[in-house]
Scaffold this motif. Structure first.
Motif, PDB file in Angstrom:
ATOM      1  N   VAL A  68       5.593   9.342  -9.788  1.00 27.23           N
ATOM      2  CA  VAL A  68       6.123   8.405  -8.788  1.00 27.23           C
ATOM      3  C   VAL A  68       7.415   8.985  -8.204  1.00 27.23           C
ATOM      4  CG1 VAL A  68       5.151   6.347  -9.891  1.00 27.23           C
ATOM      5  CG2 VAL A  68       7.457   7.074 -10.499  1.00 27.23           C
ATOM      6  N   THR A  69       7.779   8.510  -7.002  1.00 26.34           N
ATOM      7  CA  THR A  69       9.051   8.961  -6.427  1.00 26.34           C
ATOM      8  C   THR A  69      10.201   8.329  -7.223  1.00 26.34           C
ATOM      9  OG1 THR A  69       8.810   7.192  -4.815  1.00 26.34           O
ATOM     10  CG2 THR A  69       8.164   9.382  -4.103  1.00 26.34           C
ATOM     11  N   GLN A 105       0.810  -1.224   0.000  1.00 24.69           N
ATOM     12  CA  GLN A 105       0.000   0.000   0.000  1.00 24.69           C
ATOM     13  C   GLN A 105       0.845   1.277   0.000  1.00 24.69           C
ATOM     14  OE1 GLN A 105      -2.686   0.229   3.322  1.00 24.69           O
ATOM     15  NE2 GLN A 105      -3.762   1.990   2.527  1.00 24.69           N
ATOM     16  N   TYR A 106       1.892   1.313   0.797  1.00 22.93           N
ATOM     17  CA  TYR A 106       2.701   2.532   0.901  1.00 22.93           C
ATOM     18  C   TYR A 106       4.107   2.386   0.320  1.00 22.93           C
ATOM     19  CZ  TYR A 106      -1.083   3.924   3.959  1.00 22.93           C
ATOM     20  OH  TYR A 106      -2.319   4.227   4.446  1.00 22.93           O
ATOM     21  N   THR A 165      -6.721   6.851 -14.099  1.00 23.64           N
ATOM     22  CA  THR A 165      -5.256   6.981 -14.072  1.00 23.64           C
ATOM     23  C   THR A 165      -4.676   6.766 -15.478  1.00 23.64           C
ATOM     24  OG1 THR A 165      -5.319   6.106 -11.820  1.00 23.64           O
ATOM     25  CG2 THR A 165      -3.162   6.202 -12.851  1.00 23.64           C
ATOM     26  N   SER A 210       8.087   2.210 -13.019  1.00 22.57           N
ATOM     27  CA  SER A 210       6.800   2.717 -13.521  1.00 22.57           C
ATOM     28  C   SER A 210       6.730   2.612 -15.049  1.00 22.57           C
ATOM     29  CB  SER A 210       6.574   4.160 -13.068  1.00 22.57           C
ATOM     30  OG  SER A 210       7.543   5.010 -13.630  1.00 22.57           O
ATOM     31  N   ARG A 235      -4.292   0.754  -6.866  1.00 21.99           N
ATOM     32  CA  ARG A 235      -3.272   1.325  -5.991  1.00 21.99           C
ATOM     33  C   ARG A 235      -1.870   1.173  -6.606  1.00 21.99           C
ATOM     34  NH1 ARG A 235      -2.652   5.059  -2.069  1.00 21.99           N
ATOM     35  NH2 ARG A 235      -0.899   4.588  -0.742  1.00 21.99           N
ATOM     36  N   GLU A 275      -1.486   3.679  -9.593  1.00 17.39           N
ATOM     37  CA  GLU A 275      -1.342   5.115  -9.324  1.00 17.39           C
ATOM     38  C   GLU A 275      -0.087   5.421  -8.492  1.00 17.39           C
ATOM     39  OE1 GLU A 275      -4.943   6.380  -7.363  1.00 17.39           O
ATOM     40  OE2 GLU A 275      -4.274   5.638  -5.425  1.00 17.39           O
ATOM     41  N   ARG A 276       0.351   4.446  -7.667  1.00 18.81           N
ATOM     42  CA  ARG A 276       1.476   4.747  -6.773  1.00 18.81           C
ATOM     43  C   ARG A 276       2.843   4.347  -7.349  1.00 18.81           C
ATOM     44  NH1 ARG A 276       1.735   6.644  -1.532  1.00 18.81           N
ATOM     45  NH2 ARG A 276       3.641   6.100  -0.434  1.00 18.81           N
ATOM     46  N   TYR A 277       2.861   3.259  -8.142  1.00 20.09           N
ATOM     47  CA  TYR A 277       4.165   2.778  -8.624  1.00 20.09           C
ATOM     48  C   TYR A 277       4.249   2.665 -10.149  1.00 20.09           C
ATOM     49  CZ  TYR A 277       3.753   1.254  -3.798  1.00 20.09           C
ATOM     50  OH  TYR A 277       3.513   1.215  -2.452  1.00 20.09           O
TER      51      TYR A 277
END
Length: 584
Positions: A93-94, A24-25, A143, A101, A82, A85-87
């Motif tokens: 993305v960071t 998740q994080y 997304t 990504s 999730r 959108e996050r990875y």
């Protein structure tokens, strides 16, 4: 995964929840290699497009989302959305996921989008799909719109998605109609529940529509052509008309930036929106108010059109029989007032008392949080006109506050409403500050709410109660407010230790506004000393300790030469004692 029994699917759902929690994080790339990740993606894809067993259709529709097969599917889609959108979204993305990504987007877009479209297609063909699965599928596609690679895959289907998925979801449904008729107050609660937005497919559809029309050229024009043709077709049902207006309002901010639509907006409101204020269908009258709310920034060339917009909205607020229409009308009035500023004041002024009293009545009936901010706007805009009824307004707010607290088992949203009512009381005190006679009359009324909070230890409102106490002691301190100092001291000793910083502005007033009265009883001085002592000897953290030292300093400076010599030694001793301990 061929085993579709309840037990097997239950275990699978649990495994998916664990995988979701793990990723998740943070996505631990050393633990989950690309190879392992690909295997997981295949598992998620298969579940995402698997059919739910036919026997589930025998269960009542309201209960189906709770069935284990739908829950498993929901967790698969939730995880996919999730991860994407996050990875898996290059550009957002960071840096540690940058390369990942790009690999994700190229490797998985086709397969996963196909399974998302399969779920949407079932919905289009009137096959049951649970609301949360719809919501997550729409979020995944939302997304996809941002990335050229995935947009290319989705573009050929997009208009059809808007027409066959977004449009029906955003239209007034049979279940909406049933709820409106049987329990209009519950209808309002659900439509304005911010927590509902996180899980609702309707909100997901709105977001998708907005993204597509904002980020991809041609989409806005194609969508608007579609919606205008729906509105102007003779056989359009009230529910479809609602959906089309809902969609146009959702895109208001985009439309008002495009000259070609901006120029037409006034005409659109007059020809398409205004007539709906006289619709026999309550939901279309509510939608007309909602559209004016969303288009409140339209620049009216013809002032009579603006006057008519206010007239129609105020008329709905005062005279419509349906509570949801009144609520939408009130919010539209607030938004139009905020947008148009001074020039709009004159439109409400003749009826302002009537509007205010009606608003108080609706706030009490609906306990709707959004309406408290409407009230604050009106109080700030029409202070002069409301002076004669300020006390009545406050009395009403205090009564509603007590009512909300009595039924406060409904959780967070009631707390938000109660907070809004207290903030509205504070707004009234602030705007009446320069009218001592009104302020004096408001004090006993507002004290009822403060006493209610302190007597019943309702800690979540301590900050607001302290803030109101500060407002009531800024220029003058009555006998009742001196009694309130005793109450605050009792609260501090009982359960208010953590609220000392919030008390500080009021305590400062007690010392500086009427120093003579403060020194008239040694109990007041001892209360201040004991609170500071508790702070400096406890370990509340830096901020409250600074406040405690400040409080002692204020007493010394303010009461200098007023016979306070006997307290100086204990103040100094307390502070020196604190200085011998380390300052963290």
């Amino acid at each position: 995964m061929p085993d579709e029994s309840q037990q097997a699917v239950s275990v699978q759902k649990q495994i998916l929840k664990i995988y979701f929690a793990l990723t998740q994080y943070v996505l631990p790339l050393d633990l989950i290699t690309k190879e392992v990740f690909s295997q997981w993606m295949e598992v998620l894809r298969v579940i995402a497009e698997s059919d739910v067993p036919a026997h589930t259709l025998q269960v009542d529709e309201e209960e189906r989302p709770q069935l284990i097969w739908w829950k498993r599917k929901k967790w698969a889609l939730h995880t996919l959305t999730r991860l994407f959108e996050r990875y898996g979204s290059p550009g957002s993305v960071t840096k540690e996921y940058k390369e990942f990504s790009e690999w994700y987007l190229k490797t998985f877009s086709g397969g996963i989008l196909a399974s998302m479209l399969k779920n949407l297609d079932q919905f289009r063909q009137k096959v049951y799909v649970s609301p949360r699965v719809m919501q997550q599928a729409l979020n995944y596609i939302n997304t996809s719109i941002s990335h050229a690679h995935s947009w290319k895959l989705i573009k050929p289907h997009m208009l059809q998605i808007i027409q066959d998925i977004v449009f029906p979801l955003m239209s007034y449904s049979e279940s909406d109609a049933e709820l409106w008729d049987t329990d209009p107050y519950e209808y309002i609660r659900i439509k304005f529940d911010i927590f509902e937005d996180f899980v609702s497919p309707v909100t997901a559809a709105q977001t998708l529509l907005h993204s597509a029309c904002k980020k991809r050229k041609e989409m806005l024009q194609k969508t608007m052509n579609l919606l205008l043709s729906i509105i102007q077709t003779a056989g359009t049902t009230p529910s479809q008309k609602d959906g089309a207006l809902h969609m146009i309002g959702t895109m208001a901010d985009i439309l008002l930036k495009k000259p070609v639509y901006k120029e037409q907006m006034e005409k659109f409101l007059v020809e398409i929106c205004f007539p709906e204020f006289n619709s026999p269908h309550g939901h279309l009258r509510a939608r007309a108010c909602w559209v004016l709310h969303y288009f409140s920034d339209v620049k009216y060339k013809n002032e009579q059109v603006l006057a008519e917009a206010f007239r129609l909205t105020v008329n709905s607020l005062l005279h419509d029989k349906e509570p949801p229409v009144k609520v939408e009308a009130a919010i539209a009035v607030q938004m139009m007032l905020s947008s148009k500023g001074e020039s709009a004041r004159k439109y409400l002024e003749p009826q302002i008392r009537e509007i205010t009293l009606e608003l108080l009545k609706i706030i009490r009936e609906t306990e709707n949080d959004d309406l408290t901010s409407v009230m604050q706007k009106i109080v700030c805009t029409y202070t002069e006109q409301l002076v004669p009824v300020a006390v009545d307004i406050c009395q009403h707010l205090v009564g509603t506050f007590a009512q909300v607290l009595e039924s406060a088992d409904a959780g967070d949203e009631k707390a938000i409403t109660a907070m809004g009512l207290l903030n509205t009381m504070e707004t009234i005190l602030a705007v009446m500050e320069d009218r001592p006679e009104v302020h004096g009359a408001l004090e006993p009324v507002i004290l009822q709410a403060i006493h209610h909070i302190f007597t019943n230890s309702i800690m979540e409102f301590y900050e607001e109660a302290m803030s109101l106490s500060c407002d009531l002691t800024t220029k003058h301190i009555s006998q009742d407010m001196w009694k309130m100092l005793e109450v605050m001291y009792t609260v501090f000793q009982r359960d208010g230790f953590d609220y000392f910083s919030d008390m500080m502005p009021a305590l400062h007033n007690y010392i500086t506004v009427d120093t003579k009265a403060f020194l008239s009883s040694p109990d007041y001085m001892m209360a201040m000393y004991n609170m500071s002592k508790a702070m400096l000897e406890g370990d509340p953290g830096e901020d409250p300790e600074c406040h405690a030292a400040k409080l002692l300093e204020v007493i010394i400076l303010q009461c200098k030469g007023m016979n306070i010599d006997q307290v100086i030694p204990i103040f100094v001793e307390l502070v020196l004692k604190r200085l011998t301990r380390e300052v963290k």
